[in-house]
Design a protein around this motif. Structure first.
Motif, PDB file in Angstrom:
ATOM      1  N   ALA A  61       0.833  -1.214   0.000  1.00  0.00           N
ATOM      2  CA  ALA A  61       0.000   0.000   0.000  1.00  0.00           C
ATOM      3  C   ALA A  61       0.864   1.260   0.000  1.00  0.00           C
ATOM      4  CB  ALA A  61      -0.934  -0.008   1.201  1.00  0.00           C
ATOM      5  N   GLY A  64       2.302   1.748  -3.330  1.00  0.00           N
ATOM      6  CA  GLY A  64       1.237   2.221  -4.214  1.00  0.00           C
ATOM      7  C   GLY A  64       1.013   3.712  -4.072  1.00  0.00           C
ATOM      8  N   SER A  94     -11.714   1.727  -0.008  1.00  0.00           N
ATOM      9  CA  SER A  94     -10.454   1.350   0.648  1.00  0.00           C
ATOM     10  C   SER A  94     -10.717   0.422   1.830  1.00  0.00           C
ATOM     11  CB  SER A  94      -9.692   2.596   1.103  1.00  0.00           C
ATOM     12  OG  SER A  94     -10.354   3.245   2.174  1.00  0.00           O
ATOM     13  N   LEU A 202      -5.669   4.476  -7.577  1.00  0.00           N
ATOM     14  CA  LEU A 202      -4.616   3.980  -6.701  1.00  0.00           C
ATOM     15  C   LEU A 202      -4.123   5.073  -5.755  1.00  0.00           C
ATOM     16  CD1 LEU A 202      -2.973   1.402  -6.161  1.00  0.00           C
ATOM     17  CD2 LEU A 202      -1.273   2.235  -7.783  1.00  0.00           C
ATOM     18  N   SER A 206      -4.593   3.914  -1.908  1.00  0.00           N
ATOM     19  CA  SER A 206      -3.399   3.378  -1.251  1.00  0.00           C
ATOM     20  C   SER A 206      -3.108   3.987   0.124  1.00  0.00           C
ATOM     21  CB  SER A 206      -2.181   3.531  -2.165  1.00  0.00           C
ATOM     22  OG  SER A 206      -2.326   2.746  -3.311  1.00  0.00           O
ATOM     23  N   ASN A 253      -0.984  -3.437  -9.325  1.00  0.00           N
ATOM     24  CA  ASN A 253      -2.226  -2.708  -9.066  1.00  0.00           C
ATOM     25  C   ASN A 253      -2.615  -1.837 -10.259  1.00  0.00           C
ATOM     26  OD1 ASN A 253      -3.172  -3.472  -6.468  1.00  0.00           O
ATOM     27  ND2 ASN A 253      -1.503  -2.336  -5.516  1.00  0.00           N
TER      28      ASN A 253
END
Length: 326
Positions: A61, A64, A94, A202, A206, A253
């Motif tokens: 994450a 990202g 999320s 993203l 993220s 991703n």
């Protein structure tokens, strides 16, 4: 029209064909990176004895967030302006992303891996149900039939010890439904009213997923174990391996969101099942594992079903693209 979606004027037929041609390129990239990350994750946990799945997810994450912000800073895309309601949708997305991982990890402790994989193989079925209920989508009879060898192939490919508790059964099924829901929502926020660029999605998801993952790692005590591990076991090689892992996850991703946008939620779940058996094949080769004839039959059925489904989707999409001279 926002800058990230501006394009040169062209006949609609050519635009449709361009999307059609590139969709399978992105799907192929998704296969390659998904397999690479799966095997790399296993290698990191085995070679470096790093049994911290939530910390690894947090690294993904964080990479990202850094990667998508870097592309924004370079001017690769321009984030859309969202109102308060749309920002809340991103927050809920999320949360769905994080809870999906959490339930999957928890359920693995309550069921055997073969049972977990078999139930997860039902993701395309739940995706169809959700798409019909909430998106009012229709699927052809041949699409339904082509999914049968994909699902049953994973059942045979992962045949083994099918032990589960009642809570494990409930959480595994719930996790599968959430995985299908996440795929459907991912498709909608990119092709629906929001029409978010994959990097924009993203960038928004993220950082929220990273904070939620760290909180979960803290609550479960994993963060404390990671600090103790870092004092004695953290090496330059391990740091490099984790960063590389995060970079692969970032590009996966981006590719996954783009492939989802250019194909469909159902196509992505079928691709996930086919990727699952390809992971088994590569694991046999790389990690010297053995498979039974039943496993081999399952692998063959899944690959055959995946190819059949792709052929049906190809034929149906060709019928929806008007001839250039029309």
């Amino acid at each position: 029209m926002s800058s990230q979606y501006s394009r040169s004027v062209m006949p609609i037929q050519m635009a449709d064909l361009n999307v059609f041609d590139t969709s399978y390129v992105w799907l192929s990239l998704y296969f390659f990176l998904n397999l690479a990350l799966t095997l790399y994750n296993k290698a990191v946990m085995q070679l470096f004895d790093f049994p911290f799945p939530w910390t690894l997810t947090g690294v993904h994450a964080l990479c990202g967030a850094i990667g998508s912000y870097s592309f924004y800073w370079l001017g690769i895309f321009t984030p859309s302006r969202l109102n308060e309601r749309e920002s809340m949708v991103m927050l809920l997305f999320s949360v769905l992303y994080t809870i999906n991982i959490a339930i999957s990890n928890v359920s693995l402790h309550l069921v055997t891996v073969p049972f977990h994989q078999v139930v997860r193989a039902m993701t395309p079925i739940f995706t169809i149900i959700l798409s019909i209920l909430f998106l009012k989508k229709n699927f052809s009879t041949m699409t339904y039939i082509s999914l049968l060898p994909v699902v049953f192939g994973v059942v045979f490919a992962t045949v083994g010890d099918y032990y589960f508790t009642k809570m494990g059964f409930f959480l595994t099924v719930l996790g599968t439904i959430l995985a299908a829901l996440k795929t459907v929502v991912t498709n909608r926020v990119q092709v629906g009213r929001l029409k978010l660029h994959p990097l924009d999605l993203l960038l928004r998801m993220s950082p929220l997923a990273f904070v939620q993952t760290v909180i979960y790692a803290y609550v479960t005590g994993e963060l404390h174990r990671v600090r103790a591990f870092s004092r004695t076991e953290m090496t330059t090689s391990l740091v490099f391996a984790l960063v590389t892992n995060g970079v692969i996850a970032f590009f996966l991703n981006v590719v996954s969101f783009t492939a989802n946008k250019k194909t469909s939620a159902l196509t992505m779940t079928v691709a996930g099942n086919v990727k699952q058996v390809l992971s088994i094949i590569l694991a046999v080769v790389i990690f010297n594992l053995t498979i039974t004839p039943t496993n081999g039959l399952g692998i063959f059925l899944t690959l055959l079903g995946g190819a059949w489904y792709a052929r049906i989707e190809l034929a149906e999409r060709n019928r929806t693209i008007p001839p250039l001279g029309r």
